[in-house]
Write an enzyme that holds these catalytic residues in place. Sequence first.
Site, mmCIF file in Angstrom:
data_model
loop_
_atom_site.group_PDB
_atom_site.id
_atom_site.type_symbol
_atom_site.label_atom_id
_atom_site.label_comp_id
_atom_site.label_asym_id
_atom_site.label_seq_id
_atom_site.Cartn_x
_atom_site.Cartn_y
_atom_site.Cartn_z
ATOM 1 N N LYS A 177 0.847 -1.200 0.000
ATOM 2 C CA LYS A 177 0.000 0.000 0.000
ATOM 3 C C LYS A 177 0.888 1.258 0.000
ATOM 4 O O LYS A 177 2.108 1.162 0.025
ATOM 5 C CB LYS A 177 -0.968 -0.025 1.185
HETATM 6 C C1 LIG Z 1 -5.025 -4.756 0.749
HETATM 7 C C2 LIG Z 1 -6.478 -4.610 0.681
HETATM 8 C C3 LIG Z 1 -7.310 -4.953 1.759
HETATM 9 C C4 LIG Z 1 -6.814 -5.668 2.981
HETATM 10 O O1 LIG Z 1 -5.782 -5.046 3.644
HETATM 11 P P1 LIG Z 1 -4.998 -5.829 4.799
HETATM 12 O O2 LIG Z 1 -4.316 -4.772 5.583
HETATM 13 O O3 LIG Z 1 -4.021 -6.750 4.108
HETATM 14 O O4 LIG Z 1 -5.983 -6.573 5.608
HETATM 15 C C5 LIG Z 1 -8.647 -4.682 1.642
HETATM 16 N N1 LIG Z 1 -9.173 -4.129 0.535
HETATM 17 C C6 LIG Z 1 -8.413 -3.814 -0.530
HETATM 18 C C7 LIG Z 1 -9.047 -3.185 -1.719
HETATM 19 C C8 LIG Z 1 -7.054 -4.056 -0.494
HETATM 20 O O5 LIG Z 1 -6.309 -3.779 -1.573
#
Ligand SMILES: *Cc1c(COP(=O)(O)O)cnc(C)c1O
Length: 385
Positions: free
Chosen positions: A185
Amino acid sequence: MSTLPYLKFAGPVITDEMADAVRDTMVSGWLTSGPQVSAFEAALSNYHGGRPTRVFTSATAAMEVAFEVCGIGPGDEVITSAMTFFSVGNMIEKVGATTVFVDCDLITRNINLDQVERAITPRTKAIVPTHMSGLPCEMDRLYAIAKKHGLRVIEDAALAIGSSWQGKRIGAFGDIATFSFHPNKNMTTIEGGAAVFANPDEAKRAEVLRFHGITRLADGTRDVTVAGGKFNMSDVSARLGLGQLAMLDTWNAHRQSLAHTYMTLLGPIADEFGIVLPAPAHTNEPTGHSWNMYCVLLPFEKPWQAQLTRKQFIAALHAQGIGIGISYEAMHLTSLFRGKGHREGEHPMAERIAQQTVTLPLHAAMTETEVARVVKSLISFLAKA
Ligand SMILES: *Cc1c(COP(=O)(O)O)cnc(C)c1O
C-alpha cells in the site's frame, strides 16, 4: 534475461532513518501497543481532520471490527462490488451477514451506484465501496443513497490513503473508512490497518473490540463486556507508520507523476493494441488519486482459445526483469461464493476485469525511466502476439 535491476510491481520505501527509529522502539523496553500506537493514532487522526482513529493489525481486522461496531450480523445484507479484494466478502460473511454483490464500472473499476440502488432491500444494513487503486467513488451520490435509505457506509479505503474527493481527504468525511498498511500500500507498518470514525463512541467501542473486549474497572481489575478479538498494533509497527506517514504526501505526488507518465506513453497507442487504461484522476482534481496501482486491461482471450494468455504475458515480462501483479479476481466467483450459488455472467464488468487486468509496476521508489522501460516491454509483447 535482463541485466537491469528487477522492477517489483509494488513495494515500500524504508529509509535508514525509519529503520533506526524502529530499532530504537525495539530496544525501548516497550514493544506492544503503547506510546507509539497513541502517537500514530493521533497523527492519523490529524491527517484526517481530527477524526477519531484507531489502528489494527490489518485493514481486514479494522473492517471486521467496524462491522461489529455497526451491529452488522445475521439477517443483514451488505452491498459490495464483485471487483474488490477478498477480505471484504470474507468479513461480511464472518460476522454472519449476507454479501450482496453488484457490478463495477469498467473504467473506474468502482462500484456501480445504479446497481447499488436497485439492490437495496428492507434487510440492507450497509454499503461497502472500495476506492479502487485509490480513485475515490462518487462520494456525493454514494452518501445521498446511504442517507435516503438509512444505511451505514464502511469505505474500503485500503488503497486510498491520501486520496481526496473535491478537496476533502478520504476518511476526513463520511461514515467509517478503513485503511491498510500492508507493504504493497502507499505507506506501511509491515502489517497493519486503521479505521477512521465519524462518531467518537464508535471509536471507543472499536478499541474494546480490538483487545479482548476488556474494560478496566476502578479497583484495577479487568472486566470483559463483549467477546472481542486481538487486533492491536505493536509499537514497533506504529513507529514505522509514523515515519511513513510523514513521507506519504511526497510519495503520493511521485506516484501521480509516474501514473501521468504511463498515461502519456500509453494513451496514444491504447486503442491500436486493445489496451483499456484506468480512469485518470477526477479531471477537476489531479491530486485526488493516491495511485496505489496502475492497472490496465489487455486483450487476453479466454484461456482455452488463447493466442495470448496473461500467464504468458507475466512470464515474458518477468524474464525481462519486470514484476506484474493481478488485482483482483472476481469475488463472486471464488469457491466460497460459488458455494452460495454465484455463477459466471452475474457481473460482466468485474468478470472481464478479473480476466484481463494486469498491475504494472508503480511505487514510490520507481523512476520515470523505469515506467518507459515497462511500456516498451508491454508494447513489444503485444506487437508480437
Ligand atoms: C489490501 C487490501 C485490503 C486488505 O488489507 P490488509 O491490511 O491486508 O488486511 C482490503 N481491501 C483492498 C481493496 C485491499 O487492496
